[in-house]
Scaffold this motif. Structure first.
Motif, short mmCIF file in Angstrom:
data_model
loop_
_atom_site.label_atom_id
_atom_site.label_comp_id
_atom_site.label_asym_id
_atom_site.label_seq_id
_atom_site.Cartn_x
_atom_site.Cartn_y
_atom_site.Cartn_z
N GLY A 1 3.69 7.19 5.02
CA GLY A 1 4.83 7.01 5.90
C GLY A 1 4.48 6.20 7.14
O GLY A 1 5.28 5.38 7.62
N VAL A 2 3.27 6.41 7.66
CA VAL A 2 2.82 5.63 8.82
C VAL A 2 2.67 4.16 8.44
O VAL A 2 3.03 3.26 9.21
CB VAL A 2 1.49 6.20 9.36
CG1 VAL A 2 0.95 5.31 10.49
CG2 VAL A 2 1.69 7.62 9.88
N PHE A 3 2.11 3.89 7.25
CA PHE A 3 2.00 2.51 6.78
C PHE A 3 3.38 1.85 6.71
O PHE A 3 3.55 0.69 7.10
CB PHE A 3 1.34 2.46 5.40
CG PHE A 3 -0.15 2.67 5.44
CD1 PHE A 3 -0.87 2.48 6.60
CD2 PHE A 3 -0.83 3.06 4.30
CE1 PHE A 3 -2.25 2.66 6.64
CE2 PHE A 3 -2.20 3.25 4.31
CZ PHE A 3 -2.91 3.05 5.49
N TRP A 4 4.36 2.60 6.18
CA TRP A 4 5.72 2.05 6.08
C TRP A 4 6.28 1.75 7.47
O TRP A 4 6.88 0.69 7.70
CB TRP A 4 6.62 3.03 5.35
CG TRP A 4 8.05 2.60 5.30
CD1 TRP A 4 8.62 1.75 4.40
CD2 TRP A 4 9.09 2.96 6.21
NE1 TRP A 4 9.95 1.56 4.68
CE2 TRP A 4 10.28 2.30 5.79
CE3 TRP A 4 9.15 3.79 7.32
CZ2 TRP A 4 11.48 2.45 6.46
CZ3 TRP A 4 10.36 3.94 7.98
CH2 TRP A 4 11.50 3.26 7.55
N VAL B 1 0.83 -1.21 0.00
CA VAL B 1 0.00 0.00 0.00
C VAL B 1 0.87 1.25 0.00
O VAL B 1 0.59 2.22 -0.73
CB VAL B 1 -0.96 -0.02 1.22
CG1 VAL B 1 -1.71 1.31 1.33
CG2 VAL B 1 -1.94 -1.17 1.10
N SER B 2 1.93 1.26 0.82
CA SER B 2 2.81 2.42 0.90
C SER B 2 3.53 2.65 -0.43
O SER B 2 3.62 3.79 -0.92
CB SER B 2 3.84 2.22 2.02
OG SER B 2 4.74 3.30 2.09
N TYR B 3 4.04 1.59 -1.05
CA TYR B 3 4.75 1.72 -2.33
C TYR B 3 3.81 2.20 -3.43
O TYR B 3 4.20 2.99 -4.30
CB TYR B 3 5.37 0.39 -2.74
CG TYR B 3 6.53 -0.06 -1.88
CD1 TYR B 3 7.05 0.75 -0.89
CD2 TYR B 3 7.11 -1.31 -2.07
CE1 TYR B 3 8.12 0.34 -0.11
CE2 TYR B 3 8.18 -1.73 -1.31
CZ TYR B 3 8.68 -0.91 -0.32
OH TYR B 3 9.74 -1.33 0.44
N LEU B 4 2.58 1.73 -3.39
CA LEU B 4 1.62 2.11 -4.42
C LEU B 4 1.18 3.55 -4.25
O LEU B 4 0.98 4.27 -5.23
CB LEU B 4 0.41 1.17 -4.36
CG LEU B 4 -0.42 1.01 -5.63
CD1 LEU B 4 0.44 0.50 -6.78
CD2 LEU B 4 -1.59 0.07 -5.38
N GLY B 5 1.03 3.97 -2.99
CA GLY B 5 0.53 5.32 -2.74
C GLY B 5 1.60 6.40 -2.78
O GLY B 5 1.35 7.51 -3.27
N GLN B 6 2.79 6.10 -2.28
CA GLN B 6 3.84 7.10 -2.16
C GLN B 6 5.08 6.77 -2.98
O GLN B 6 5.80 7.67 -3.41
CB GLN B 6 4.25 7.26 -0.69
CG GLN B 6 5.25 8.35 -0.41
CD GLN B 6 5.66 8.37 1.06
OE1 GLN B 6 5.92 7.34 1.66
NE2 GLN B 6 5.69 9.56 1.64
N GLY B 7 5.30 5.51 -3.23
CA GLY B 7 6.52 5.07 -3.88
C GLY B 7 7.44 4.38 -2.88
O GLY B 7 7.27 4.52 -1.66
#
Length: 353
Positions: free
Chosen positions: A272-275, A91-97
Motif C-alpha cells: 500500500g505504501v508503494f502504491w 511492484v505493488s500490483y505484483l505483490g498485492q494485486g
C-alpha cells in the motif's frame, strides 16, 4: 540528460538552501543542501538573462540547443517521476494485486442521535438502495437523500451478515453547515459511507502492462487535483474550517503525506505504501510541468513559444524570448507556492488527515 546533448552542467544538488556537503568531478559539483525540498541541476545559459557565460561556453548553453533537446532536458525530471511511479505500481500490483473499488456502499459510521442510527442502521451495513433508488457510492447516496424533503420517511435496503433488510428512516434536516450553504436545511441521513477496496491478482506481464496504462488516468486525476489544490479560494475555505471544504481540495505537505502513509502501512503493509508513493510521484511530476516559471513546465512553455516564433519566421532565424518580462509572474508564483506550503503545513499539524 543535459550532458548527453553537450550542455554544460555546473551543479547537481539534492535538496535546496545552504550547501551541507559537496565534491567536484570534472566540471560539475555534486552535493547535498540543507532544506529537503526537491533537487536541482544547474545548466549554464538557461535564457538571455544568464549573461555570465564565457564566450567559448556559449555553444554548450541550454539556450543554444535545439528545441527537442531543450524540451527533453527540461521534462526529464517529470519523466523520471513517471518511471518511478510505473516501477512502484508494478511492484505493488505484483505483490498485492491491482486495487479497484468494489461497487458496494458500506456504512463507515452512523452518527449517534441522527436519523440513520436512531432507525437501527449499523456500522458495516451495506446500503443497497434508498427510497427505491439503487446507490453504489457515497455521491449517489447523498443525491438520493437530498432528492427527498426533511421529515420524509424512506425505506433503506441494507445487507447485514448476508441477510437483506428494509429499514424505514425518517430523514432529518441538515443544520451543521452555515445558513448560506446550499446544503443547509436539506434532507439528512447522518451516515458516513465508503466503497471497499478489492485487489486483482496479476502475473508479471499483466502487472507491467497495467502499471504503464494506469499512469495515464492517474496523471489526469493529478492534473485536476493540482488545479483544485492551487485554487486560493479552496485554501481559504480550509484555513477557515469551512464545513463544505472537501478533502480533495486541501493542500497537503510531506507532513500530511507521512501521516497518511503511516495509516496506509498499518492497514495495507508495504504494498500500500508503494502504491501511495506511486500516486505521489505522478502528482509531483504533473505539478512540475505546469506552464509557470520557475517550474520546469514554465521553461518548457518558453521553449515552445520560441519554437512557434521561429516557425513564424520560416525557421530561418533563432528567436530568444525576453524572459525578464516574466520575472514578476515568476516571483508571484514563488510567493504563492510558499503560501501554499505553509497553509498545508498548518493544516497538517492542526488538523491531521
Amino acid at each position: 540528460t543535459a550532458k548527453a546533448p553537450g550542455m554544460k552542467v555546473t551543479q547537481f544538488f539534492m535538496f535546496m538552501g545552504p550547501r551541507l556537503w559537496s565534491f567536484r568531478k570534472g566540471e560539475t559539483e555534486y552535493g547535498v543542501r540543507l532544506v529537503p525540498l526537491g533537487a536541482f541541476v544547474r545548466i549554464i545559459g538557461m535564457h538571455e538573462m544568464d549573461t555570465d557565460v564565457a564566450p567559448e561556453d556559449e555553444p554548450r548553453t541550454y539556450r543554444q540547443k535545439s528545441f527537442p533537446r531543450r524540451l527533453l532536458v527540461i521534462s526529464a525530471g517529470s519523466l523520471m517521476h513517471m518511471i518511478i511511479a510505473i516501477t512502484l505500481l508494478f511492484v505493488s500490483y505484483l505483490g498485492q494485486g491491482e486495487r479497484t473499488t468494489a461497487p458496494e456502499l458500506i456504512v463507515a459510521n452512523a452518527e449517534v442521535g441522527l436519523p440513520a442510527e436512531q432507525a437501527g442502521i449499523e456500522l458495516g451495513d451495506q446500503i443497497v438502495s434508498l427510497g427505491g433508488v439503487t446507490v453504489t457510492n457515497p455521491i449517489e447516496l447523498g443525491d438520493a437523500v437530498r432528492a427527498n424533503d426533511p421529515g420524509d420517511v424512506v425505506d433503506i435496503v441494507v445487507v447485514r451478515d448476508g441477510t437483506t433488510q428494509t429499514i424505514p428512516v425518517g430523514l432529518g434536516a441538515r443544520i451543521d453547515v452555515p445558513r448560506e450553504s446550499e446544503l443547509f436545511g436539506t434532507a439528512y441521513l447522518g451516515v458516513g459511507s465508503r466503497n471497499p477496496t478489492e485487489y486483482i491478482d496479476h502475473g508479471v506481464f499483466a502487472a507491467a502492462g497495467n502499471a504503464v496504462v494506469d499512469v495515464i488516468p492517474t496523471a489526469w486525476e493529478s492534473t485536476k487535483g493540482v488545479v483544485k489544490a492551487l485554487n486560493p479560494l479552496n485554501i481559504v475555505n480550509h484555513l477557515t474550517n469551512d464545513p463544505d471544504a472537501s478533502l480533495e481540495t486541501r493542500p497537503v505537505t510531506l507532513v500530511g503525506v507521512t501521516g497518511l502513509s503511516d495509516d496506509v502501512g498499518d492497514s495495507e503493509g508495504i504494498w500500500g505504501v508503494f502504491w501511495l508513493l506511486a500516486v505521489l510521484n505522478v502528482f509531483v511530476g504533473v505539478f512540475n510541468m505546469f506552464p509557470l516559471l520557475p517550474l520546469d513546465g514554465g521553461h518548457a512553455a518558453v521553449a515552445a513559444y520560441e519554437r512557434v516564433r521561429e516557425a513564424m519566421r520560416g525557421g530561418r532565424q533563432r528567436y530568444f524570448a525576453d524572459v525578464e518580462r516574466l520575472m514578476p509572474l515568476a516571483v508571484g508564483v514563488i510567493a504563492f507556492l510558499f503560501m501554499f506550503m505553509f497553509a498545508g503545513l498548518y493544516l497538517d499539524i492542526t488538523r491531521p488527515l
